[in-house]
Motif scaffolding. Structure first.
Motif, PDB file in Angstrom:
ATOM      1  N   UNK A  13       4.976  -4.759  10.681  1.00  0.00           N
ATOM      2  CA  UNK A  13       4.370  -3.645  11.101  1.00  0.00           C
ATOM      3  C   UNK A  13       5.241  -2.851  11.920  1.00  0.00           C
ATOM      4  N   UNK A  62       1.237   4.852   1.444  1.00  0.00           N
ATOM      5  CA  UNK A  62       0.789   5.876   2.355  1.00  0.00           C
ATOM      6  C   UNK A  62       1.898   6.984   2.706  1.00  0.00           C
ATOM      7  N   UNK A 107      -0.903  -9.765  15.364  1.00  0.00           N
ATOM      8  CA  UNK A 107      -0.620  -8.271  15.425  1.00  0.00           C
ATOM      9  C   UNK A 107      -1.423  -7.543  16.818  1.00  0.00           C
ATOM     10  N   UNK A 108      -2.534  -8.298  17.010  1.00  0.00           N
ATOM     11  CA  UNK A 108      -3.148  -7.525  18.277  1.00  0.00           C
ATOM     12  C   UNK A 108      -2.437  -8.542  19.784  1.00  0.00           C
ATOM     13  N   UNK A 158      -3.899  -2.157  10.831  1.00  0.00           N
ATOM     14  CA  UNK A 158      -2.995  -2.487  11.914  1.00  0.00           C
ATOM     15  C   UNK A 158      -1.625  -2.190  11.614  1.00  0.00           C
ATOM     16  N   UNK A 159      -1.321  -2.692  10.305  1.00  0.00           N
ATOM     17  CA  UNK A 159      -0.236  -2.250   9.828  1.00  0.00           C
ATOM     18  C   UNK A 159       0.349  -0.875   9.364  1.00  0.00           C
ATOM     19  N   UNK A 160      -0.755  -0.209   8.813  1.00  0.00           N
ATOM     20  CA  UNK A 160      -0.318   0.921   8.339  1.00  0.00           C
ATOM     21  C   UNK A 160      -0.573   2.240   9.080  1.00  0.00           C
ATOM     22  N   UNK A 161      -1.477   2.302  10.183  1.00  0.00           N
ATOM     23  CA  UNK A 161      -1.942   3.279  10.918  1.00  0.00           C
ATOM     24  C   UNK A 161      -1.542   3.027  12.371  1.00  0.00           C
ATOM     25  N   UNK A 163      -3.910 -11.317  11.758  1.00  0.00           N
ATOM     26  CA  UNK A 163      -4.466 -10.129  12.431  1.00  0.00           C
ATOM     27  C   UNK A 163      -4.234 -10.548  14.153  1.00  0.00           C
ATOM     28  N   UNK A 211      -5.645 -14.795   7.330  1.00  0.00           N
ATOM     29  CA  UNK A 211      -5.948 -13.525   7.817  1.00  0.00           C
ATOM     30  C   UNK A 211      -6.222 -13.550   9.360  1.00  0.00           C
ATOM     31  N   UNK A 216      -9.666  -4.357  21.288  1.00  0.00           N
ATOM     32  CA  UNK A 216      -9.638  -4.403  19.814  1.00  0.00           C
ATOM     33  C   UNK A 216      -8.674  -3.688  18.907  1.00  0.00           C
ATOM     34  N   UNK A 217      -8.425  -2.412  19.428  1.00  0.00           N
ATOM     35  CA  UNK A 217      -7.520  -1.531  18.609  1.00  0.00           C
ATOM     36  C   UNK A 217      -6.165  -1.780  18.903  1.00  0.00           C
ATOM     37  N   UNK A 218      -5.988  -2.923  19.647  1.00  0.00           N
ATOM     38  CA  UNK A 218      -4.594  -3.488  19.955  1.00  0.00           C
ATOM     39  C   UNK A 218      -3.566  -2.486  21.035  1.00  0.00           C
ATOM     40  N   UNK A 241     -11.457  -9.009   7.178  1.00  0.00           N
ATOM     41  CA  UNK A 241     -10.219  -9.182   7.968  1.00  0.00           C
ATOM     42  C   UNK A 241      -9.054  -8.461   7.323  1.00  0.00           C
ATOM     43  N   UNK A 242      -8.836  -8.381   5.909  1.00  0.00           N
ATOM     44  CA  UNK A 242      -7.740  -7.813   5.058  1.00  0.00           C
ATOM     45  C   UNK A 242      -7.855  -6.234   5.423  1.00  0.00           C
ATOM     46  N   UNK A 243      -9.043  -5.625   5.386  1.00  0.00           N
ATOM     47  CA  UNK A 243      -9.236  -4.311   5.656  1.00  0.00           C
ATOM     48  C   UNK A 243      -8.646  -3.920   7.231  1.00  0.00           C
ATOM     49  N   UNK A 244      -9.123  -4.972   8.055  1.00  0.00           N
ATOM     50  CA  UNK A 244      -8.871  -4.411   9.615  1.00  0.00           C
ATOM     51  C   UNK A 244      -7.397  -4.743   9.537  1.00  0.00           C
ATOM     52  N   UNK A 245      -6.641  -5.826   9.230  1.00  0.00           N
ATOM     53  CA  UNK A 245      -5.330  -6.136   9.216  1.00  0.00           C
ATOM     54  C   UNK A 245      -4.383  -4.942   8.667  1.00  0.00           C
ATOM     55  N   UNK A 246      -4.837  -4.396   7.326  1.00  0.00           N
ATOM     56  CA  UNK A 246      -4.108  -3.210   6.944  1.00  0.00           C
ATOM     57  C   UNK A 246      -4.326  -1.899   7.596  1.00  0.00           C
ATOM     58  N   UNK A 258      -7.830 -18.403   2.987  1.00  0.00           N
ATOM     59  CA  UNK A 258      -7.424 -17.041   2.977  1.00  0.00           C
ATOM     60  C   UNK A 258      -7.851 -16.497   4.405  1.00  0.00           C
ATOM     61  N   UNK A 259      -9.252 -16.655   4.797  1.00  0.00           N
ATOM     62  CA  UNK A 259      -9.617 -15.916   6.023  1.00  0.00           C
ATOM     63  C   UNK A 259      -9.037 -16.640   7.178  1.00  0.00           C
ATOM     64  N   UNK A 270      -9.872  -8.279  -2.973  1.00  0.00           N
ATOM     65  CA  UNK A 270     -10.746  -7.355  -2.840  1.00  0.00           C
ATOM     66  C   UNK A 270     -11.117  -6.620  -3.933  1.00  0.00           C
ATOM     67  N   UNK A 289     -13.105 -12.536   4.519  1.00  0.00           N
ATOM     68  CA  UNK A 289     -11.740 -12.196   4.278  1.00  0.00           C
ATOM     69  C   UNK A 289     -11.443 -10.693   3.981  1.00  0.00           C
ATOM     70  N   UNK A 290     -12.573 -10.284   3.299  1.00  0.00           N
ATOM     71  CA  UNK A 290     -12.367  -8.725   2.818  1.00  0.00           C
ATOM     72  C   UNK A 290     -12.352  -7.808   4.138  1.00  0.00           C
ATOM     73  N   UNK A 347       0.837  -1.207   0.096  1.00  0.00           N
ATOM     74  CA  UNK A 347      -0.115  -0.234   0.021  1.00  0.00           C
ATOM     75  C   UNK A 347       0.801   1.198   0.118  1.00  0.00           C
TER      76      UNK A 347
END
Lengths: 192, 192
Positions: A176, A62, A142-143, B142-145, A139, A135, B174-176, B135-140, A131-132, A82, B132-133, A60
């Motif tokens: 991360x 950013x 990471x948490x 966590x990694x990017x922000x 995830x 992921x 939830x936010x880690x 999870x992908x969004x949430x994982x991203x 895949x899910x 996606x 999966x979509x 990505x």
DNA sequence: AAGAGACGTTAACAAATGATAAGAAAATGG
DNA sequence: CCATTTTCTTATCATTTGTTAACGTCTCTT
């Protein structure tokens, strides 16, 4: 010629000869040179790739920086999942890290296979579940775990080839953290 | 009686009356009181729930502490997906945050539906893709922000109801981050 | 009504991480 | 083979986050 792909698919769901012949005519081979793109941020991704040789990353952008969050090696599918599913422009780019050999087919063809064959539909479910699950596991990592623990888990996982074949600053993104921080973690780990 | 579930399912794939009758006889209702469990760490999860009213969380246990990583509200499926799919003991527990009303059915029945009906199989694919979509969004994220950006994104997302209905120390998980850290972030945000 | 426990805030300190810069080592490309 | 670039390490300093503890508020139970 395309047997490698067929075998991989059958790890998820058995595919009859008739099923296979729905897809097979639409397969093609492609070589993407190092640093070449398979999919580009802002463009709709309409193809599925299957890596037969080489390695890729997806990232990505950013604040003008590329953040790598996934790697692909031989014997795995590569696509902007996606973007394919939604038909919307992708948020990520996929780039070859080395000269990479792919088998490629349009997502539209796979969609047709889904509609026309229960077996293909089952394959689609299985691969999405696979895949899910991946992921979810990542995830959770990471948490629940800090950077050092995540590095150690990578070291002891079946993804260790990432550490062997990918430049360290990209692995840092994947975990991360910054490349500097990963270097510190490795330094600490080595001293024990 | 079970129309709420049928409607939700049809958002993913249309289900004929014959299809519906494969599942319908195996549905049951259940009320889980506040703090009651739907699924427990170490046990195989063999059921799918559909929340019609109430709220739940799922959490992992690490160093004796409960780490909450997901919430469920009305009109969503709840299950230990990985445990169901693999048939292995689950790594997480699912608990009711309030008295919660569920429609419940065995995963084995859904599996049969998958085998016997292409439409059900398509539903299975769709829901896995949807998962999966997400999870992908949430994982991203966590990694990017960083934590503050993630909090702001939650504020501006369609998941804002989490902030309205869930205790803050669980949102922190939830936010880690830690509850103390989230309190600081909120403090800073309020001063602007 | 009283007590206990859960929840959120704040403060002080420790630890981890990010940002930046400089330099060494390795890989790459003419 | 040399020059350039990329990659990795190390150091310094600022920032963020974690940890612990204290305190106030609120809820729930008895």
């Amino acid at each position: 010629m395309f047997q490698q792909l067929k075998q991989y698919i059958e790890r998820f769901s058995p595919i009859s000869q008739a099923d296979w012949e729905m897809l097979e005519p639409h397969l093609s081979q492609r070589v993407i040179p190092k640093n070449g793109l398979f999919s580009k941020e802002g463009k709709v991704c309409r193809e599925i790739g299957f890596v037969t040789d080489g390695s890729m990353r997806h990232y990505y952008t950013k604040d003008g920086e590329e953040k790598t969050t996934y790697f692909y090696f031989e014997n795995s599918f590569v696509t902007d999942y996606i973007s394919c599913i939604t038909g919307k422009p992708g948020a990520l780019s996929i780039e070859a890290l080395t000269d990479t050999r792919l088998i490629v087919f349009p997502y539209a063809v796979l969609k047709q296979c889904y509609e026309q064959s229960h077996s293909w539909e089952k394959f689609g479910r299985s691969i999405a579940e696979y895949l899910a699950a991946g992921l979810e596991e990542r995830m959770t990592g990471l948490l629940l775990y800090d950077a050092e623990e995540r590095y150690r888990q990578l070291l002891n996982s079946n993804k260790r080839k990432i550490l062997e074949r990918i430049p360290q600053h990209l692995i840092a993104n994947y975990l991360g953290i910054t490349p500097v921080s990963l270097s510190r973690i490795r330094n600490r780990a080595a001293k024990k």
